[in-house]
Design an enzyme around this catalytic site. Sequence first.
Site, mmCIF file in Angstrom:
data_model
loop_
_atom_site.group_PDB
_atom_site.id
_atom_site.type_symbol
_atom_site.label_atom_id
_atom_site.label_comp_id
_atom_site.label_asym_id
_atom_site.label_seq_id
_atom_site.Cartn_x
_atom_site.Cartn_y
_atom_site.Cartn_z
ATOM 1 C CB CYS A 192 -0.913 -0.005 1.237
ATOM 2 S SG CYS A 192 -2.115 1.342 1.249
ATOM 3 C CG ASP A 221 -0.796 3.953 5.360
ATOM 4 O OD1 ASP A 221 0.094 4.526 6.024
ATOM 5 O OD2 ASP A 221 -1.971 3.850 5.743
ATOM 6 N NE ARG A 248 -0.792 4.709 8.834
ATOM 7 C CZ ARG A 248 -2.034 4.416 9.184
ATOM 8 N NH1 ARG A 248 -2.435 4.628 10.428
ATOM 9 N NH2 ARG A 248 -2.872 3.900 8.304
ATOM 10 C CG HIS A 279 -1.551 -1.250 5.836
ATOM 11 N ND1 HIS A 279 -2.003 -0.215 6.624
ATOM 12 C CD2 HIS A 279 -1.803 -0.876 4.560
ATOM 13 C CE1 HIS A 279 -2.494 0.743 5.842
ATOM 14 N NE2 HIS A 279 -2.394 0.369 4.587
ATOM 15 C CB CYS A 315 -5.698 -0.637 4.748
ATOM 16 S SG CYS A 315 -5.438 -0.115 3.033
HETATM 17 CO CO CO Z 1 -3.486 1.065 3.002
#
Ligand code: CO
Length: 215
Positions: free
Chosen positions: A42, A44, A46, A98, A101
């Site tokens: 992803c 993302d 993090r 994750h 998400c």
């Molecule tokens: Co995500």
Amino acid sequence: MILYDQVFENNQRWVADKLRLQPEYFSELSSGQNPDILYIGCSDSRVTAEEMTGVEPGQMFVHRNIANLVPNNDLSSSSVIEYAVAHLKVKHIVVCGHYYCGGVKAAMQSADLGILNPWLRNIRDVYRLHKSELNAIADEGERYNRLIELNVEEQCINVIKMATWQKSFLTTGGPQVHGWIFDVHSGQLKDLQLDLEEKLSDIRSIYDLGTTNNI
Ligand code: CO
């Protein structure tokens, strides 16, 4: 100093650190890449592909998009997989989802998100495929986590539907496909232990492309 202004300073420090340990580091890096792993994860911020796995530059080919999807008609992820399998000859393909998400969360809600709608619809399709299992989970948080896991599984299946993967796997036994989940709350990475070889035998009569008729 704001974060953006630090980036080039950080880069200079990183270059100096690498060269102090190994003066030839960048000239060796420029000679080519030979990654063993293709990582699809992803976007993302993090979920850091390299940092959380401890891999060095040159060791992992990386593709990231919202909610780690491998849609059937997505040229970007398909090209990455084609290049990684046919040219780089990676030994492992990882789809890493994750918990927490936002992409999966958005796909569980009734909201019109414009251009994101068709992208997130891929996750709604995963929900539809596993509707009975998901609707039987009373706790919303647990249902959300399970959809995140099932989305990883379905994206792994999208990888094994591809001719390039079938051709390679049925002739050489690789690359192996793995589904992982990163837990943002604990930092832990877990392997979902999916049996993609079994999945392939289950769906092969539907997705066989005739590229491996003699196998
Ligand atoms: Co995500």
